[in-house]
Write a protein that holds these residues in place. Sequence first.
Motif, PDB file in Angstrom:
ATOM      1  N   GLY A  81       0.850  -1.131   0.086  1.00 43.39           N
ATOM      2  CA  GLY A  81       0.083  -0.017   0.033  1.00 43.39           C
ATOM      3  C   GLY A  81       0.734   1.043   0.168  1.00 43.39           C
ATOM      4  O   GLY A  81       2.148   1.112   0.465  1.00 43.39           O
ATOM      5  N   VAL A  82       0.281   2.395  -0.382  1.00 47.89           N
ATOM      6  CA  VAL A  82       1.076   3.524  -0.518  1.00 47.89           C
ATOM      7  C   VAL A  82       1.050   4.359   0.819  1.00 47.89           C
ATOM      8  O   VAL A  82       2.127   4.923   1.154  1.00 47.89           O
ATOM      9  CB  VAL A  82       0.380   4.696  -1.596  1.00 47.89           C
ATOM     10  N   SER A  83      -0.270   4.633   1.495  1.00 44.51           N
ATOM     11  CA  SER A  83      -0.152   5.128   2.603  1.00 44.51           C
ATOM     12  C   SER A  83      -1.227   4.448   3.635  1.00 44.51           C
ATOM     13  O   SER A  83      -1.951   3.599   3.208  1.00 44.51           O
ATOM     14  CB  SER A  83      -0.842   6.571   2.334  1.00 44.51           C
ATOM     15  N   ASP A  84      -1.042   4.879   4.955  1.00 46.59           N
ATOM     16  CA  ASP A  84      -2.142   4.324   6.049  1.00 46.59           C
ATOM     17  C   ASP A  84      -3.454   4.574   5.561  1.00 46.59           C
ATOM     18  O   ASP A  84      -4.335   3.642   6.172  1.00 46.59           O
ATOM     19  CB  ASP A  84      -1.601   5.191   7.443  1.00 46.59           C
ATOM     20  N   ARG A  85      -3.810   5.629   4.917  1.00 47.90           N
ATOM     21  CA  ARG A  85      -5.191   5.711   4.518  1.00 47.90           C
ATOM     22  C   ARG A  85      -5.856   4.647   3.789  1.00 47.90           C
ATOM     23  O   ARG A  85      -6.910   4.060   4.181  1.00 47.90           O
ATOM     24  CB  ARG A  85      -5.263   7.003   3.798  1.00 47.90           C
ATOM     25  N   GLY A  86      -5.074   3.896   3.015  1.00 50.22           N
ATOM     26  CA  GLY A  86      -5.621   2.896   2.129  1.00 50.22           C
ATOM     27  C   GLY A  86      -5.054   1.294   2.622  1.00 50.22           C
ATOM     28  O   GLY A  86      -5.276   0.494   1.802  1.00 50.22           O
ATOM     29  N   SER A  87      -4.376   1.390   3.581  1.00 51.33           N
ATOM     30  CA  SER A  87      -3.930   0.058   4.094  1.00 51.33           C
ATOM     31  C   SER A  87      -4.870  -1.028   4.438  1.00 51.33           C
ATOM     32  O   SER A  87      -5.936  -0.704   5.146  1.00 51.33           O
ATOM     33  CB  SER A  87      -2.989   0.191   5.385  1.00 51.33           C
ATOM     34  N   TRP A  88      -4.718  -2.299   4.031  1.00 50.74           N
ATOM     35  CA  TRP A  88      -5.779  -3.319   4.607  1.00 50.74           C
ATOM     36  C   TRP A  88      -5.433  -3.611   5.792  1.00 50.74           C
ATOM     37  O   TRP A  88      -6.667  -4.247   6.463  1.00 50.74           O
ATOM     38  CB  TRP A  88      -5.303  -4.508   3.610  1.00 50.74           C
ATOM     39  N   LYS A  89      -4.591  -3.140   6.514  1.00 51.77           N
ATOM     40  CA  LYS A  89      -4.556  -3.509   8.036  1.00 51.77           C
ATOM     41  C   LYS A  89      -5.522  -2.668   8.965  1.00 51.77           C
ATOM     42  O   LYS A  89      -5.687  -3.153  10.183  1.00 51.77           O
ATOM     43  CB  LYS A  89      -3.143  -3.283   8.452  1.00 51.77           C
ATOM     44  N   ASN A  90      -6.193  -1.580   8.267  1.00 49.22           N
ATOM     45  CA  ASN A  90      -7.258  -0.878   9.116  1.00 49.22           C
ATOM     46  C   ASN A  90      -8.374  -1.876   9.173  1.00 49.22           C
ATOM     47  O   ASN A  90      -9.049  -1.617  10.331  1.00 49.22           O
ATOM     48  CB  ASN A  90      -7.780   0.141   8.081  1.00 49.22           C
ATOM     49  N   ASP A  91      -8.477  -2.899   8.555  1.00 45.05           N
ATOM     50  CA  ASP A  91      -9.645  -3.746   8.577  1.00 45.05           C
ATOM     51  C   ASP A  91      -9.207  -5.236   8.917  1.00 45.05           C
ATOM     52  O   ASP A  91      -9.886  -6.021   9.168  1.00 45.05           O
ATOM     53  CB  ASP A  91     -10.644  -3.699   7.403  1.00 45.05           C
ATOM     54  N   PHE A  92      -8.034  -5.578   9.150  1.00 46.50           N
ATOM     55  CA  PHE A  92      -7.630  -6.902   9.139  1.00 46.50           C
ATOM     56  C   PHE A  92      -6.600  -6.959  10.399  1.00 46.50           C
ATOM     57  O   PHE A  92      -5.386  -5.993  10.451  1.00 46.50           O
ATOM     58  CB  PHE A  92      -6.805  -7.426   7.850  1.00 46.50           C
ATOM     59  N   PRO A  93      -6.734  -7.937  11.275  1.00 45.78           N
ATOM     60  CA  PRO A  93      -7.807  -8.872  11.261  1.00 45.78           C
ATOM     61  C   PRO A  93      -9.137  -8.452  12.086  1.00 45.78           C
ATOM     62  O   PRO A  93      -9.999  -9.258  12.594  1.00 45.78           O
ATOM     63  CB  PRO A  93      -7.110 -10.407  11.935  1.00 45.78           C
ATOM     64  N   VAL A  94      -9.098  -7.248  12.244  1.00 42.00           N
ATOM     65  CA  VAL A  94     -10.591  -6.798  13.010  1.00 42.00           C
ATOM     66  C   VAL A  94     -10.863  -5.747  12.146  1.00 42.00           C
ATOM     67  O   VAL A  94     -10.277  -4.506  11.932  1.00 42.00           O
ATOM     68  CB  VAL A  94      -9.969  -6.230  14.320  1.00 42.00           C
ATOM     69  N   ARG A  95     -12.051  -5.682  11.711  1.00 36.65           N
ATOM     70  CA  ARG A  95     -12.829  -4.833  11.153  1.00 36.65           C
ATOM     71  C   ARG A  95     -13.042  -3.306  11.781  1.00 36.65           C
ATOM     72  O   ARG A  95     -13.339  -3.600  12.929  1.00 36.65           O
ATOM     73  CB  ARG A  95     -14.186  -5.125  10.319  1.00 36.65           C
ATOM     74  N   GLY A  96     -12.682  -2.262  11.322  1.00 35.70           N
ATOM     75  CA  GLY A  96     -13.035  -1.096  11.913  1.00 35.70           C
ATOM     76  C   GLY A  96     -11.836  -0.459  12.652  1.00 35.70           C
ATOM     77  O   GLY A  96     -12.020   0.346  13.239  1.00 35.70           O
ATOM     78  N   ARG A  97     -10.675  -1.093  12.703  1.00 33.26           N
ATOM     79  CA  ARG A  97      -9.650  -0.575  13.383  1.00 33.26           C
ATOM     80  C   ARG A  97      -8.972   0.383  12.588  1.00 33.26           C
ATOM     81  O   ARG A  97      -9.196   0.721  11.265  1.00 33.26           O
ATOM     82  CB  ARG A  97      -8.551  -1.665  13.939  1.00 33.26           C
ATOM     83  N   THR A  98      -7.857   1.298  13.416  1.00 35.29           N
ATOM     84  CA  THR A  98      -7.140   2.358  12.603  1.00 35.29           C
ATOM     85  C   THR A  98      -5.771   1.726  13.024  1.00 35.29           C
ATOM     86  O   THR A  98      -5.251   2.014  14.178  1.00 35.29           O
ATOM     87  CB  THR A  98      -7.420   3.832  13.256  1.00 35.29           C
ATOM     88  N   ASP A  99      -5.236   1.630  11.776  1.00 34.87           N
ATOM     89  CA  ASP A  99      -3.463   1.305  11.981  1.00 34.87           C
ATOM     90  C   ASP A  99      -2.884   2.177  11.065  1.00 34.87           C
ATOM     91  O   ASP A  99      -3.377   3.045  10.272  1.00 34.87           O
ATOM     92  CB  ASP A  99      -3.284  -0.328  11.469  1.00 34.87           C
ATOM     93  N   TYR A 100      -1.594   2.099  11.482  1.00 30.62           N
ATOM     94  CA  TYR A 100      -0.653   3.065  10.887  1.00 30.62           C
ATOM     95  C   TYR A 100       0.686   2.254  10.546  1.00 30.62           C
ATOM     96  O   TYR A 100       1.825   2.229  10.970  1.00 30.62           O
ATOM     97  CB  TYR A 100      -0.073   3.900  11.939  1.00 30.62           C
ATOM     98  N   PRO A 101       0.390   1.404   9.323  1.00 24.32           N
ATOM     99  CA  PRO A 101       1.620   0.489   9.097  1.00 24.32           C
ATOM    100  C   PRO A 101       2.656   0.871   7.895  1.00 24.32           C
ATOM    101  O   PRO A 101       3.343  -0.200   8.074  1.00 24.32           O
ATOM    102  CB  PRO A 101       0.571  -0.842   8.771  1.00 24.32           C
TER     103      PRO A 101
END
Length: 378
Positions: free
Chosen positions: A336-356
């Motif tokens: 991914g390019v930025s935190d905004r579009g990272s799949w980790k925001n929803d994996f493995p818990v939908r609705g989280r806010t991650d900064y990977p």
Amino acid sequence: MKKMKYSSFLFALVVLLSGGCDGAKEKQHETLKDAFAGQFYIGTALNEWQITGKDTAAVNVVKEQFNAIVAENCMKSGEIQPEEGTFDFSLADPFVDFGEKNNLFTTGHCLIWHSQAPRWFFTDSLGNDVSRELLIQRMKTHIETVVGRYKGRIKGWDVVNEAIMEDGSFRNSKFYQIIGEDFIKLAFQFAHEADPDAELYYNDYNEWYPGKRDAIVQMVKKLKAEGIRIDAVGMQGHIGLDGPSLDDYEAAITAYTGAGVKVMITELDLSILPSPKPGDLSADIATNFEYRKEINPYADGLVPQEKQDEWDARMVDFFKLFLKHADAVSRVTLWGVSDRGSWKNDFPVRGRTDYPLLFDRNYEPKPVVAKICNESPL
């Protein structure tokens, strides 16, 4: 003399505080791709909004910072052949065009994967499993069509994705159930026949687990002994703050290169969030945990400085490791390019806010970018 020293100090301070890959060392790199030129490709995965040009901020980051791209979803079999014989290249074509136009090393992802595959691939008109012969023919047709379309344009393919479990056994996918372990060999064979010049990769997560690592090594050796082309093992690199250890990751890099292939870090991201299940680093997209507030501690965007420092240090340590093995590591790609579009925001818990990732939600480089760039020996 004192005046000259003071001026030099001011210059160094300005450099240190500036963005991108600038830092305190005398050598300065304006971008990630400049910093790692001659070491390895530095890449990112593109989603639909970026491929179509709608996410202009992300597109600008890609053009400025990276020299390699991979398709996040648009080349998976369910996307590209939703019905038998009906191929949809409406996103794959502009993805490849973007790579060519911007002189980027372009990877196709992925040809054979048990997940995100269309149901028809494995069943007949009555819903029963197809014969071994028919599934092999469907694999061959799919691979020949997709790889053949981009022959000479896509430089490398993730041929088989996630076929081995952490204990070293084969994943009990429909490909394995119907064809047996030969489906891996056949996939590589068909891909090579469709484009003899393309590089071919096996890609997996938790690729540092000893059982999985050793099984992949044996698979690579077996393919090579049978005259099948395989150029690299893709180590996905979905990591967390609590694992894997650098020693385990290095042992895997060494093991794969010892088997006679290159290594690519293909889907790198570093979650800053606590694991919903301690010790579980699986990247199986079927994994899903129930949302709990305590495992989404930074929903407001405020990450404590000590936690950010920990994240920065771990990301830098991994890039140090990649540079240490730059003779073996040919590409490092962020998922991914930025935190905004990272799949980790929803994996493995939908609705989280991650900064990977390396760029924040405003597409600005994080301070860690300068730290990473300054590890380059160039």
